[in-house]
Design a protein around this motif. Structure first.
Motif, PDB file in Angstrom:
ATOM      1  N   SER A  21    -102.569  45.327 -24.326  1.00 43.14           N
ATOM      2  CA  SER A  21    -103.979  45.459 -23.982  1.00 43.14           C
ATOM      3  C   SER A  21    -104.091  46.025 -22.577  1.00 43.14           C
ATOM      4  O   SER A  21    -103.219  45.801 -21.730  1.00 43.14           O
ATOM      5  N   CYS A  22    -105.164  46.724 -22.332  1.00 46.87           N
ATOM      6  CA  CYS A  22    -105.452  47.239 -20.997  1.00 46.87           C
ATOM      7  C   CYS A  22    -106.944  47.053 -20.755  1.00 46.87           C
ATOM      8  O   CYS A  22    -107.762  47.650 -21.460  1.00 46.87           O
ATOM      9  N   VAL A  23    -107.268  46.221 -19.777  1.00 40.16           N
ATOM     10  CA  VAL A  23    -108.656  45.962 -19.439  1.00 40.16           C
ATOM     11  C   VAL A  23    -109.042  46.795 -18.229  1.00 40.16           C
ATOM     12  O   VAL A  23    -108.329  46.810 -17.221  1.00 40.16           O
ATOM     13  N   ALA A  24    -110.177  47.467 -18.336  1.00 37.98           N
ATOM     14  CA  ALA A  24    -110.671  48.306 -17.245  1.00 37.98           C
ATOM     15  C   ALA A  24    -111.853  47.648 -16.554  1.00 37.98           C
ATOM     16  O   ALA A  24    -112.663  46.978 -17.196  1.00 37.98           O
ATOM     17  N   SER A  25    -111.944  47.852 -15.255  1.00 39.72           N
ATOM     18  CA  SER A  25    -113.085  47.373 -14.486  1.00 39.72           C
ATOM     19  C   SER A  25    -113.417  48.406 -13.413  1.00 39.72           C
ATOM     20  O   SER A  25    -112.603  49.268 -13.094  1.00 39.72           O
ATOM     21  N   GLY A  26    -114.641  48.312 -12.894  1.00 44.40           N
ATOM     22  CA  GLY A  26    -115.028  49.183 -11.792  1.00 44.40           C
ATOM     23  C   GLY A  26    -115.593  50.517 -12.204  1.00 44.40           C
ATOM     24  O   GLY A  26    -115.863  51.358 -11.340  1.00 44.40           O
ATOM     25  N   GLY A  27    -115.759  50.736 -13.496  1.00 47.58           N
ATOM     26  CA  GLY A  27    -116.304  52.009 -13.948  1.00 47.58           C
ATOM     27  C   GLY A  27    -116.919  51.863 -15.317  1.00 47.58           C
ATOM     28  O   GLY A  27    -116.793  50.823 -15.957  1.00 47.58           O
ATOM     29  N   ALA A  28    -117.578  52.913 -15.762  1.00 52.68           N
ATOM     30  CA  ALA A  28    -118.183  52.895 -17.085  1.00 52.68           C
ATOM     31  C   ALA A  28    -117.109  53.217 -18.121  1.00 52.68           C
ATOM     32  O   ALA A  28    -116.746  54.385 -18.319  1.00 52.68           O
ATOM     33  N   PHE A  29    -116.614  52.192 -18.764  1.00 53.85           N
ATOM     34  CA  PHE A  29    -115.460  52.354 -19.656  1.00 53.85           C
ATOM     35  C   PHE A  29    -115.737  53.365 -20.755  1.00 53.85           C
ATOM     36  O   PHE A  29    -114.859  54.142 -21.136  1.00 53.85           O
ATOM     37  N   SER A  30    -116.937  53.365 -21.275  1.00 51.21           N
ATOM     38  CA  SER A  30    -117.261  54.244 -22.404  1.00 51.21           C
ATOM     39  C   SER A  30    -117.249  55.725 -22.025  1.00 51.21           C
ATOM     40  O   SER A  30    -117.302  56.585 -22.906  1.00 51.21           O
ATOM     41  N   ASP A  99    -109.121  58.602 -17.558  1.00 53.27           N
ATOM     42  CA  ASP A  99    -109.694  59.791 -16.922  1.00 53.27           C
ATOM     43  C   ASP A  99    -110.981  60.140 -17.639  1.00 53.27           C
ATOM     44  O   ASP A  99    -111.161  59.784 -18.808  1.00 53.27           O
ATOM     45  N   THR A 100    -111.841  60.864 -16.958  1.00 59.46           N
ATOM     46  CA  THR A 100    -113.093  61.289 -17.584  1.00 59.46           C
ATOM     47  C   THR A 100    -112.875  62.455 -18.557  1.00 59.46           C
ATOM     48  O   THR A 100    -113.752  62.760 -19.357  1.00 59.46           O
ATOM     49  N   THR A 101    -111.721  63.080 -18.491  1.00 63.20           N
ATOM     50  CA  THR A 101    -111.401  64.196 -19.380  1.00 63.20           C
ATOM     51  C   THR A 101    -110.411  63.749 -20.441  1.00 63.20           C
ATOM     52  O   THR A 101    -109.425  63.075 -20.143  1.00 63.20           O
ATOM     53  N   TYR A 102    -110.657  64.133 -21.674  1.00 62.88           N
ATOM     54  CA  TYR A 102    -109.731  63.836 -22.779  1.00 62.88           C
ATOM     55  C   TYR A 102    -108.842  65.035 -23.047  1.00 62.88           C
ATOM     56  O   TYR A 102    -109.289  66.167 -22.967  1.00 62.88           O
ATOM     57  N   GLY A 103    -107.593  64.757 -23.365  1.00 62.72           N
ATOM     58  CA  GLY A 103    -106.726  65.830 -23.821  1.00 62.72           C
ATOM     59  C   GLY A 103    -105.468  66.043 -23.013  1.00 62.72           C
ATOM     60  O   GLY A 103    -104.671  66.917 -23.336  1.00 62.72           O
ATOM     61  N   GLU A 109    -102.022  64.570 -14.727  1.00 64.11           N
ATOM     62  CA  GLU A 109    -103.434  64.913 -14.887  1.00 64.11           C
ATOM     63  C   GLU A 109    -104.350  63.707 -14.866  1.00 64.11           C
ATOM     64  O   GLU A 109    -105.535  63.822 -14.608  1.00 64.11           O
ATOM     65  N   TRP A 110    -103.804  62.528 -15.168  1.00 60.29           N
ATOM     66  CA  TRP A 110    -104.643  61.335 -15.271  1.00 60.29           C
ATOM     67  C   TRP A 110    -104.954  60.784 -13.892  1.00 60.29           C
ATOM     68  O   TRP A 110    -104.094  60.725 -13.020  1.00 60.29           O
ATOM     69  N   THR A 111    -106.195  60.304 -13.726  1.00 57.56           N
ATOM     70  CA  THR A 111    -106.660  59.860 -12.418  1.00 57.56           C
ATOM     71  C   THR A 111    -106.315  58.409 -12.119  1.00 57.56           C
ATOM     72  O   THR A 111    -105.922  58.078 -11.007  1.00 57.56           O
ATOM     73  N   TYR A 112    -106.485  57.550 -13.115  1.00 55.34           N
ATOM     74  CA  TYR A 112    -106.343  56.111 -12.883  1.00 55.34           C
ATOM     75  C   TYR A 112    -105.163  55.558 -13.677  1.00 55.34           C
ATOM     76  O   TYR A 112    -104.950  55.941 -14.834  1.00 55.34           O
ATOM     77  N   TRP A 113    -104.461  54.615 -13.046  1.00 51.72           N
ATOM     78  CA  TRP A 113    -103.278  54.012 -13.666  1.00 51.72           C
ATOM     79  C   TRP A 113    -103.231  52.513 -13.436  1.00 51.72           C
ATOM     80  O   TRP A 113    -103.667  52.024 -12.386  1.00 51.72           O
ATOM     81  N   GLY A 114    -102.704  51.801 -14.423  1.00 45.55           N
ATOM     82  CA  GLY A 114    -102.391  50.402 -14.237  1.00 45.55           C
ATOM     83  C   GLY A 114    -100.998  50.249 -13.659  1.00 45.55           C
ATOM     84  O   GLY A 114    -100.291  51.244 -13.415  1.00 45.55           O
ATOM     85  N   LEU A 115    -100.592  49.010 -13.454  1.00 43.49           N
ATOM     86  CA  LEU A 115     -99.283  48.729 -12.867  1.00 43.49           C
ATOM     87  C   LEU A 115     -98.181  48.575 -13.903  1.00 43.49           C
ATOM     88  O   LEU A 115     -97.004  48.506 -13.546  1.00 43.49           O
ATOM     89  N   GLY A 116     -98.551  48.511 -15.162  1.00 46.91           N
ATOM     90  CA  GLY A 116     -97.556  48.493 -16.219  1.00 46.91           C
ATOM     91  C   GLY A 116     -97.219  47.114 -16.741  1.00 46.91           C
ATOM     92  O   GLY A 116     -97.429  46.105 -16.073  1.00 46.91           O
ATOM     93  N   THR A 117     -96.685  47.101 -17.959  1.00 51.37           N
ATOM     94  CA  THR A 117     -96.198  45.880 -18.588  1.00 51.37           C
ATOM     95  C   THR A 117     -94.878  46.221 -19.282  1.00 51.37           C
ATOM     96  O   THR A 117     -94.752  47.277 -19.912  1.00 51.37           O
ATOM     97  N   GLN A 118     -93.897  45.336 -19.152  1.00 51.04           N
ATOM     98  CA  GLN A 118     -92.561  45.610 -19.655  1.00 51.04           C
ATOM     99  C   GLN A 118     -92.444  45.245 -21.123  1.00 51.04           C
ATOM    100  O   GLN A 118     -92.830  44.148 -21.543  1.00 51.04           O
ATOM    101  N   VAL A 119     -91.876  46.156 -21.885  1.00 46.84           N
ATOM    102  CA  VAL A 119     -91.565  45.920 -23.294  1.00 46.84           C
ATOM    103  C   VAL A 119     -90.061  46.081 -23.466  1.00 46.84           C
ATOM    104  O   VAL A 119     -89.496  47.116 -23.089  1.00 46.84           O
ATOM    105  N   THR A 120     -89.431  45.065 -24.007  1.00 44.57           N
ATOM    106  CA  THR A 120     -87.991  45.106 -24.257  1.00 44.57           C
ATOM    107  C   THR A 120     -87.738  44.801 -25.729  1.00 44.57           C
ATOM    108  O   THR A 120     -88.190  43.770 -26.232  1.00 44.57           O
TER     109      THR A 120
END
Length: 123
Positions: A21-30, A99-103, A109-120
């Motif tokens: 899961s990735c939860v976004a805050s601080g912007g209009a998610f839609s 990002d506000t742009t799709y594709g 090219e992506w503006t915003y990033w999370g810190l990541g979650t480890q999958v093993t």
């Protein structure tokens, strides 16, 4: 400023499933296109999946097509990555991007990033 927080990673046996899961805050998610990337130490961050603002468009890397499903819930400001039939080569840190742009395929090219979650995935 959009903040992204991933969760749901962990240790799973080959053939198993996880849902990130990735939860976004601080912007209009839609208004944001969302993406998932993964990275292993010493390698570049690689594209996994992306989804458009209204879920009409999704796109997957060939390595995960048919096994991973990207979805979103705009009411919860959350994007998901359902990962089934996991393989040891899926082991990585998984990152959420927005990002506000799709594709975009290129991580740069992506503006915003999370810190990541480890999958093993163990064999």
């Amino acid at each position: 400023q959009v903040q992204l927080v991933e969760s749901g990673g962990g240790l799973v046996q080959a053939g198993g499933s996880l849902r990130l899961s990735c939860v976004a805050s601080g912007g209009a998610f839609s208004t944001l296109a969302m993406g998932w990337y993964r990275q292993v130490p010493g390698k570049e961050r690689e594209f996994v999946a992306r989804i458009s603002r209204n879920s009409v468009f999704t796109y997957y890397d060939d390595s995960v097509k048919g096994r991973f499903t990207c979805s979103r819930d705009n009411a919860k400001s959350t994007v998901y990555l359902q990962m089934d039939s996991l393989r040891p080569e899926d082991t990585a840190t998984y990152y959420c991007a927005a990002d506000t742009t799709y594709g975009f395929d290129d991580a740069a090219e992506w503006t915003y990033w999370g810190l990541g979650t480890q999958v093993t995935v163990s064999s």
